[in-house]
Structure formats: structure tokens, C-alpha cells
Design a protein around this motif. Structure first.
Motif, mmCIF file in Angstrom:
data_model
loop_
_atom_site.group_PDB
_atom_site.id
_atom_site.type_symbol
_atom_site.label_atom_id
_atom_site.label_comp_id
_atom_site.label_asym_id
_atom_site.label_seq_id
_atom_site.Cartn_x
_atom_site.Cartn_y
_atom_site.Cartn_z
ATOM 1 N N TYR A 17 0.860 -1.205 0.000
ATOM 2 C CA TYR A 17 0.000 0.000 0.000
ATOM 3 C C TYR A 17 0.888 1.245 0.000
ATOM 4 N N SER A 18 1.816 1.304 -0.953
ATOM 5 C CA SER A 18 2.822 2.375 -0.883
ATOM 6 C C SER A 18 2.196 3.768 -0.965
ATOM 7 N N ALA A 19 1.030 3.886 -1.617
ATOM 8 C CA ALA A 19 0.384 5.200 -1.703
ATOM 9 C C ALA A 19 -0.029 5.693 -0.311
ATOM 10 N N LEU A 20 -0.368 4.762 0.562
ATOM 11 C CA LEU A 20 -0.747 5.129 1.927
ATOM 12 C C LEU A 20 0.483 5.631 2.688
ATOM 13 N N ALA A 21 1.606 4.929 2.497
ATOM 14 C CA ALA A 21 2.851 5.361 3.139
ATOM 15 C C ALA A 21 3.256 6.743 2.634
ATOM 16 N N SER A 22 3.088 6.969 1.322
ATOM 17 C CA SER A 22 3.505 8.284 0.809
ATOM 18 C C SER A 22 2.546 9.383 1.253
ATOM 19 N N ALA A 23 1.266 9.055 1.461
ATOM 20 C CA ALA A 23 0.333 10.058 1.998
ATOM 21 C C ALA A 23 0.760 10.454 3.411
ATOM 22 N N ALA A 24 1.133 9.460 4.231
ATOM 23 C CA ALA A 24 1.571 9.752 5.604
ATOM 24 C C ALA A 24 2.837 10.595 5.587
ATOM 25 N N ALA A 25 3.716 10.306 4.614
ATOM 26 C CA ALA A 25 4.991 11.029 4.537
ATOM 27 C C ALA A 25 4.801 12.512 4.224
ATOM 28 N N THR A 26 3.668 12.871 3.604
ATOM 29 C CA THR A 26 3.452 14.285 3.258
ATOM 30 C C THR A 26 2.981 15.098 4.462
ATOM 31 N N MET A 27 2.707 14.414 5.560
ATOM 32 C CA MET A 27 2.049 15.105 6.673
ATOM 33 C C MET A 27 3.017 15.627 7.722
ATOM 34 N N ALA A 28 2.834 16.871 8.101
ATOM 35 C CA ALA A 28 3.484 17.505 9.253
ATOM 36 C C ALA A 28 4.988 17.240 9.307
ATOM 37 N N SER A 29 5.531 17.150 10.529
ATOM 38 C CA SER A 29 6.958 16.913 10.737
ATOM 39 C C SER A 29 7.108 15.569 11.418
ATOM 40 N N VAL A 30 8.344 15.087 11.494
ATOM 41 C CA VAL A 30 8.559 13.796 12.147
ATOM 42 C C VAL A 30 8.104 13.847 13.608
ATOM 43 N N GLN A 31 8.327 14.993 14.273
ATOM 44 C CA GLN A 31 7.914 15.107 15.680
ATOM 45 C C GLN A 31 6.405 14.942 15.833
ATOM 46 N N ILE A 32 5.663 15.523 14.895
ATOM 47 C CA ILE A 32 4.192 15.413 14.945
ATOM 48 C C ILE A 32 3.770 14.027 14.465
ATOM 49 N N ARG A 33 4.424 13.507 13.424
ATOM 50 C CA ARG A 33 4.066 12.169 12.923
ATOM 51 C C ARG A 33 4.303 11.083 13.981
ATOM 52 N N ASN A 34 5.258 11.315 14.887
ATOM 53 C CA ASN A 34 5.496 10.353 15.960
ATOM 54 C C ASN A 34 4.390 10.390 17.017
ATOM 55 N N LEU A 35 3.607 11.462 17.039
ATOM 56 C CA LEU A 35 2.511 11.577 18.003
ATOM 57 C C LEU A 35 1.170 11.270 17.341
ATOM 58 N N ALA A 36 0.926 11.906 16.202
ATOM 59 C CA ALA A 36 -0.387 11.840 15.545
ATOM 60 C C ALA A 36 -0.686 10.425 15.062
ATOM 61 N N THR A 37 -1.942 10.023 15.183
ATOM 62 C CA THR A 37 -2.332 8.656 14.830
ATOM 63 C C THR A 37 -3.320 8.635 13.668
ATOM 64 N N VAL A 38 -3.419 7.484 13.036
ATOM 65 C CA VAL A 38 -4.393 7.324 11.957
ATOM 66 C C VAL A 38 -5.802 7.472 12.516
ATOM 67 N N GLY A 39 -6.018 6.981 13.738
ATOM 68 C CA GLY A 39 -7.333 7.114 14.362
ATOM 69 C C GLY A 39 -7.707 8.573 14.561
ATOM 70 N N GLY A 40 -6.752 9.356 15.006
ATOM 71 C CA GLY A 40 -6.991 10.788 15.200
ATOM 72 C C GLY A 40 -7.271 11.486 13.885
ATOM 73 N N ASN A 41 -6.518 11.122 12.863
ATOM 74 C CA ASN A 41 -6.712 11.723 11.542
ATOM 75 C C ASN A 41 -8.126 11.441 11.020
ATOM 76 N N MET A 42 -8.652 10.248 11.327
ATOM 77 C CA MET A 42 -10.010 9.906 10.904
ATOM 78 C C MET A 42 -11.053 10.588 11.809
#
Lengths: 288, 155
Positions: free
Chosen positions: A91-116
Motif C-alpha cells: 500500500y505504498s500510496a498510503l505510506a507516501s500520503a503519511a509522509a506528506t504530513m506535518a513533521s517527524v515530531q508530529i508524525r510520531n505523536l499523531a495517529t491514523v485514528g486521530g486523523n479519521m
């Protein structure tokens, strides 16, 4: 920040019970990157905060037996999605969508559940997950239910989650086709989508050059993530020529319902929908 | 009266027991209760990265984290990576390559860079730029900061 009662339940049942008891006045916290911003700004003042980070049921990226579907626990962080070998592989498109989001510091906190569950119209994971035909697995006091992610969002900041219900995981069917997520934002990093487009198809007939089970999902251009169903029909109506792709992209732009805001005007967003849908479809065709 | 939360936190290898208001951020508790003032309060909304610390091995913005949510977790701050008698290789590289101007963003940059090098020991320039995208430097000394992080392993 207004005072709140704080809970850190150890089980799903306990979490549901606390959430039900506060009857809508309690907020769940996982990454907190969205919730705390709103609370600091005084836009939200829940009576209780329920930390769901300790719920083991909400964790993990696993391939399910029998169906081979991918289960992504609601607590999976954006960085975990970006780095998961299992997601990269299928599901590489899903990984690349996540990669476009925020910074690593925020990506380490933010969850897929929260995004939904925050249900922002611009949520980057929504268009691609809907394009991949994902299902939301929800649990509450009345037990488990499953809702197509497409039906999960009901308005800006609103979802089908009832009082006492939690999103447990997002389940993505096994992928046989191709998918892509394209995000348009002025900056490459640390920016919210002006338009996001997820495109996927399950099958492709190389002789007829025809795609089957096509899904085109638009983000940030309607109150909820939006499937461009007429554009999908156009794509599936015959061989995927450049002309058909151009037509489908124009139809998708007409189907979008954007608003004017600080990030873009209605006219601009529609134009960008057309550009991104065309690019997405061409990208998928060229990768065949 | 707010009911206090009993927080257990491992900070730079030391176990801490604290009684805190559950509204407080991890940054606030680190700075004001534990007097670790290396993590800075810049934007207080997760955009600038000056408050970056390493929580359970991962770089996070401590201003956007409730301290209570970190119960039982382990935190490493810039004080924890700095040797008593000198500098961490990342700090040394920033000094030598002119990656420091006013210094406000530096501690956050250091922690983000350490977390980056931990997951990608030999980063490309793009890796470094991506890894530091969440750290703003208002002196705009980005080029030298990126170079310094690229140069860490070669020194």
C-alpha cells in the motif's frame, strides 16, 4: 485551559464506559496534536479527557488471516505508517500520503485514528484509505460494528462515532491493483492540503487498456472526503486514453464542492482537482 | 480544585515521581518542575520544534503532549545527551560548522538530529532536510545546520 477530569483506562470496555458516562462531554486523546491545539486556543473545553494510548486492542499493523486484509490499529502513528515494511510493500500510496504530513515530531505523536476521528475535510489519509476501500472497525458499549470508511465522515469534524464508541482499527482489503495519493500544498513539508486526491483501481485489462473498480477520492474540496463517482464511471466506460482521462479529470472538478478560504479559492481548488486527478490517472496508467 | 495526577517518568535515566495538574504539557513539567530548561517554548503549538525531546526513542514536540499521557514513559532531553565534560557529536558539529546563531532553536535541532541519525545513520541531504522540517530557525541558518548534521559521521 479549563479543568478536566483525566482518565487513563486499561481496557476498551473501561474506555467506552467512561466516554458514555460523560455523554459526549469527554474527549479521547491519543496523539493530541489536534485536540490540544483546540483546547489551548479555547475552542474546545471537554469535561473529561480519556487517554486511549494504553489500549492494546488499538495497536499494531497486522495482516489478517484468511482475508489477508491489512488491519491498521487506530493508535498507529503517521510515522509508523510511513515506515511500515508491510504498508510499503502492498500500500505504498498510503505510506507516501503519511509522509506528506506535518513533521517527524508530529508524525510520531499523531495517529491514523486521530486523523479519521477529527474528520478534517483535508485529512490526508482519508482520500487514499477510501480509494483503497477501507473499513472502519468501531467498538462501543453495544459491541463491534463495521462501517465503510466512505460512510464514516458526516461533516467537518463529524463522524458516525456515537457516544462511547471508539475507532479500533482501519481495515484495508488486500490490494491487487494500483493506487496513488497526490497532495497539493504550497510547501513540501509542514503544510495542510489545498487539495488531496487518492486514486486506486483493483484490476486492469491490458488488452482493452481498461481499468476496473476505479475509485477517485477528493480531499479538502467538500465538507467530507468525496468520491468523484461520475469521474470514476467515465474512467471505467472504455479504454484509458488520454482523452478519457482529460474528460474524467474535468468531471471530477465539477463534482467537487470546495469553499473559498485562506488556502485557496473555489476556482483554484477546482482547477487543482482537475490537474491532480489527471496526474493521478496518468501516473497509474504509465506504471502499468 | 483540579484533581492532581500522579506521574511516574523516567527522565534522562532517572526515575521521577511528580504530582501534577493533568492540563500541563510535558514541556512545562520538564522546564518548571524538573528545571530542565534545554527544551524551549517557542510556538507552543507543535510548529517550531524548539521543544523537541525524545520520548520512548522518538522525537516529539513536548509542547503538544500532556505530561499525564507520558506516565511510565522515558524521556531524553538535551541535558541527557550532553556529556558533563564536553559536547555530543551533533552539538560539536553544529559549533564547528557554524550551525548556531542565536541558539534558541538549537536544542530542538540537536534532539531532532539525534533521533534522525539514530534511525538513518548515513542520511542524504534530503533525509536531513526532511528530518529537520519540523524545526524552525528564525535566524534562517538552515544551510549550515543541514551541513553540520551531514558532517557528524565524518568527524
Amino acid at each position: 485551559m479549563k479543568p478536566f477530569d483525566y482518565f487513563s483506562p486499561k481496557t476498551l470496555a473501561e474506555a467506552s464506559e467512561v466516554l458514555s458516562r460523560y455523554n459526549g462531554d469527554a474527549k479521547m486523546i491519543a496523539g493530541g496534536t489536534d485536540l490540544l491545539l483546540k483546547m489551548k486556543a479555547g475552542r474546545l473545553a471537554p469535561k473529561a479527557i480519556v487517554n486511549i494510548k494504553r489500549l492494546a486492542e488499538l495497536r499494531g499493523i497486522t495482516q489478517l488471516p484468511i482475508t489477508n486484509n491489512l488491519s491498521i490499529g487506530a493508535l498507529t502513528t503517521l510515522e509508523e505508517i510511513k515506515r511500515s515494511p508491510l504498508i510499503h510493500q502492498h500500500y505504498s500510496a498510503l505510506a507516501s500520503a503519511a509522509a506528506t504530513m506535518a513533521s517527524v515530531q508530529i508524525r510520531n505523536l499523531a495517529t491514523v485514528g486521530g486523523n479519521m476521528c477529527n474528520a478534517a475535510p483535508s485529512a490526508d489519509l482519508a482520500p487514499i484509505l477510501i480509494a483503497l476501500n477501507a473499513v472502519a472497525v468501531i467498538n462501543g458499549v453495544k459491541g463491534e460494528r463495521r462501517v465503510a470508511l466512505e460512510e464514516f465522515f458526516t461533516g467537518p469534524g463529524k463522524s458516525v462515532l456515537g457516544v462511547g464508541e471508539l475507532l479500533v482499527s482501519v481495515e484495508v482489503p488486500k490490494q491487487e491493483g494500483k493506487s496513488i495519493y497526490i497532495k497539493h500544498s504550497p510547501r513540501e513539508h509542514m503544510d495542510i492540503a489545498v487539495v488531496g486526491v487518492g486514486v486506486a483501481y483493483r484490476g486492469f485489462n491490458p488488452l482493452a487498456q481498461q481499468a476496473a473498480d476505479v475509485r477517485i477520492v477528493l480531499g479538502a474540496v467538500a465538507p467530507t472526503p468525496l468520491r468523484a463517482k461520475k469521474a470514476e464511471e467515465e474512467v471505467m466506460s472504455g479504454s484509458l486514453t488520454k482523452e478519457r482521462i482529460e474528460r474524467a479529470a474535468k468531471i471530477a472538478a465539477e463534482e467537487s464542492k470546495p469553499i473559498d478560504d485562506v488556502r485557496g479559492s473555489v476556482w483554484y481548488r477546482r482547477k487543482m482537482v482537475e490537474v491532480l486527478v489527471r496526474r493521478g490517472l496518468l501516473g497509474l496508467v504509465n506504471s502499468n | 480544585m483540579v484533581k492532581k495526577f500522579h506521574l511516574t517518568l523516567n527522565v534522562n535515566g532517572e526515575q521521577k515521581e511528580l504530582l501534577i495538574d493533568p492540563r500541563r504539557s510535558l514541556l512545562d513539567v520538564l522546564r518548571n518542575d524538573l528545571e530542565l530548561r534545554g527544551a524551549h517554548r517557542g510556538c507552543d503549538s507543535g510548529d517550531c520544534g524548539a521543544c523537541t525531546v525524545i520520548l520512548n526513542g522518538k522525537a516529539i514536540t513536548s509542547c503538544m503532549t500532556l505530561a499525564a499521557d507520558c506516565d511510565g514513559d522515558s524521556v531524553i532531553t538535551v541535558e541527557g545527551i550532553t556529556p558533563a565534560d564536553g559536547l555530543h557529536p551533533v552539538q560539536k558539529s553544529l559549533v564547528e560548522d557554524g550551525g548556531i546563531q542565536c541558539g534558541f532553536c538549537t536544542t530542538g535541532m540537536v534532539m531532532a538530529a539525534i533521533a534522525l541519525l539514530d534511525s538513518i545513520p548515513h542520511p542524504t541531504e534530503e533525509d536531513v532536510r526532511e528530518g529537520l522540517a519540523g524545526n524552525l530557525c528564525r535566524c534562517t541558518g538552515y544551510k549550515k545546520i543541514v551541513e553540520a548534521v551531514m558532517n557528524v559521521e565524518r568527524k
